[in-house]
Design an enzyme around this catalytic site. Structure first.
Site, PDB file in Angstrom:
ATOM      1  N   GLY A 105     -18.943   7.406  -2.329  1.00 15.54           N
ATOM      2  CA  GLY A 105     -17.871   7.620  -3.320  1.00 15.54           C
ATOM      3  C   GLY A 105     -18.264   6.877  -4.581  1.00 15.54           C
ATOM      4  N   ASN A 106     -17.301   6.689  -5.494  1.00 14.84           N
ATOM      5  CA  ASN A 106     -17.625   6.023  -6.765  1.00 14.84           C
ATOM      6  C   ASN A 106     -18.229   4.642  -6.559  1.00 14.84           C
ATOM      7  OD1 ASN A 106     -16.611   8.201  -8.065  1.00 14.84           O
ATOM      8  ND2 ASN A 106     -14.619   7.280  -8.522  1.00 14.84           N
ATOM      9  N   VAL A 107     -17.606   3.844  -5.677  1.00 13.07           N
ATOM     10  CA  VAL A 107     -18.081   2.476  -5.477  1.00 13.07           C
ATOM     11  C   VAL A 107     -19.465   2.495  -4.821  1.00 13.07           C
ATOM     12  CG1 VAL A 107     -17.601   0.219  -4.458  1.00 13.07           C
ATOM     13  CG2 VAL A 107     -15.705   1.640  -5.257  1.00 13.07           C
ATOM     14  N   LYS A 139       0.847  -1.198   0.000  1.00  7.50           N
ATOM     15  CA  LYS A 139       0.000   0.000   0.000  1.00  7.50           C
ATOM     16  C   LYS A 139       0.876   1.239   0.000  1.00  7.50           C
ATOM     17  CE  LYS A 139      -4.506   0.678   0.160  1.00  7.50           C
ATOM     18  NZ  LYS A 139      -5.553  -0.225  -0.344  1.00  7.50           N
ATOM     19  N   GLY A 164     -21.302   5.808   2.740  1.00  6.03           N
ATOM     20  CA  GLY A 164     -20.204   6.253   1.877  1.00  6.03           C
ATOM     21  C   GLY A 164     -20.645   6.274   0.432  1.00  6.03           C
TER      22      GLY A 164
HETATM   23  N1  PHE Z   1      -8.000   0.218  -3.956  1.00  6.60           N
HETATM   24  C1  PHE Z   1      -7.741  -1.052  -4.548  1.00  6.60           C
HETATM   25  C2  PHE Z   1      -7.915  -2.111  -3.476  1.00  6.60           C
HETATM   26  O1  PHE Z   1      -7.879  -1.818  -2.290  1.00  6.60           O
HETATM   27  C3  PHE Z   1      -6.338  -1.029  -5.065  1.00  6.60           C
HETATM   28  C4  PHE Z   1      -6.069  -1.559  -6.429  1.00  6.60           C
HETATM   29  C5  PHE Z   1      -6.994  -1.564  -7.447  1.00  6.60           C
HETATM   30  C6  PHE Z   1      -4.828  -2.071  -6.673  1.00  6.60           C
HETATM   31  C7  PHE Z   1      -6.691  -2.090  -8.660  1.00  6.60           C
HETATM   32  C8  PHE Z   1      -4.491  -2.591  -7.896  1.00  6.60           C
HETATM   33  C9  PHE Z   1      -5.436  -2.600  -8.882  1.00  6.60           C
HETATM   34  O2  PHE Z   1      -8.124  -3.267  -3.755  1.00  6.60           O
END
Ligand code: PHE
Length: 349
Positions: free
Chosen positions: A182-184, A77, A180
């Protein structure tokens, strides 16, 4: 505690950006299954140690997320510890370049992707400078925004959870709270609406209040929604919402959502279990985004083929919940165990 957590990681870089002086943390938890992957998060933290704690937990969760999704990558991360207040455009551009420098210095043991505060355009810039970023815009050779795929994966997990808890996958009339937008969260709310769910939504940003009706949902303030009496809670904002303090007051039957690290501490999984609340671990439910990005960008699958892979998250959730029920372990324990077994033996459960 922080040191103990840190020592579980293969590598941690804490670097002050050359252009911005902003602290950038790249945590590589594991490369046992392959190079580490994990999103790049730009967020305000009171101290850089808070940012580090977040990065470490998020990176460790990515290891399990990849392992459980059958992906040959480890977990990592990036966290950039933003100062309070808005980030001006020039500083932001410089920050993304600073982040790219740190990622380049990892020499391919860590690949990034979008996360809270970043998107495909940032990934384009990072990729251009490093070659190590997923989810660039489709026009720039990437798989694009991963939000829809993440939401599709949550839906698959939610339907499996609903079948386990309520004995039916039908969501018609089922009361669901999405925290939440956001986009998701937004995309998912749309999917749930199409399936006839009774939706209540909430967000720390007041903009959501006016968006709620467009999404076919009722609005509820963030402070009240958690303790509402509804069937299914979908945590879709930042992590840590399920705390030891709030859990005794929760009245949901099922909790499943895309937010990473929903539990403030692992023991909350036991608390939820003892209250008869089924919690689908976020390391399972939030895998749609990485499944999409990896399969499109690295394995060259078509969108239709990837849709099947994302739907398979539902099958994994069903198996984990069933095993938890028969073994009286929590779903978190079962999922972690399966993840560790795959890392240890190279075989999927
Ligand atoms: N935010 C995504 C996750 O937590 C991170 C990610 C997405 C990493 C796509 C690589 C490819 O899963």
């Amino acid at each position: 505690m922080l040191l103990e957590q840190a020592l579980e990681h293969e590598q941690i870089r804490i670097i002050r950006g050359g252009r911005t002086s902003i602290t950038i943390i790249v945590a590589v938890h594991s490369t046992a299954l392959g190079p580490a992957i994990g999103g790049c998060r730009l967020r305000h933290y009171s101290t850089w140690q808070d940012g580090l704690t977040d990065a470490l937990r998020l990176a460790a969760a990515m290891t399990d997320k990849c392992s459980l999704a059958g992906i040959d990558h480890g977990g990592g991360k990036t966290v950039a510890v933003l100062p309070a207040g808005p980030l001006n455009a020039t500083l932001r551009t410089d920050l993304v370049r600073d982040i790219a420098d740190v990622i380049r210095s990892c020499n391919g043991i860590y690949l990034t992707g979008p996360d809270v505060g970043t998107g495909p355009e940032d990934m384009r810039i990072i990729h251009e400078r490093t070659g190590y970023a997923f989810c660039r815009p489709t026009g720039a050779g990437g798989s694009g925004d991963s939000a829809q795929a993440t939401a599709d994966g949550v839906l698959a997990a939610l339907l499996a959870g609903a079948e386990h808890v309520f004995g039916t996958r039908s969501l018609a009339g089922r009361s669901i709270g999405v925290v939440g937008l956001g986009n998701v969260g937004r995309y998912l709310t749309g999917l749930l609406h199409e399936r006839g769910a009774e939706l209540t939504v909430s967000d720390i940003n007041d903009q959501g209040r006016s968006d709620a009706s467009t999404l076919g949902a009722r609005w509820r303030d963030p402070v009240d929604i958690l303790t509402a009496e509804l069937d299914i809670l979908v945590p879709a904002a930042v992590g840590g919402v399920l705390t030891r303090t709030v859990t005794p007051r929760l009245r949901w039957r099922l909790i499943v959502g895309p937010a990473n690290n929903q539990l403030a501490t692992d023991d909350v999984a036991d608390l939820l279990d003892s209250r008869g609340i089924v919690w689908v671990p976020d390391i399972l439910a939030s895998a749609g985004g990485i499944v999409h990005a990896i399969n499109i960008e690295q394995h060259g699958l078509t969108e239709e083929q990837v849709t099947l892979q994302i739907a398979a998250i539902g099958g994994t959730v069903a198996r984990v919940l069933a095993q938890a029920r028969t073994s009286s372990l929590t779903p978190l324990m079962v999922a972690r165990h399966q993840s560790r077994e795959r890392i240890r033996t190279g075989k999927t459960a």
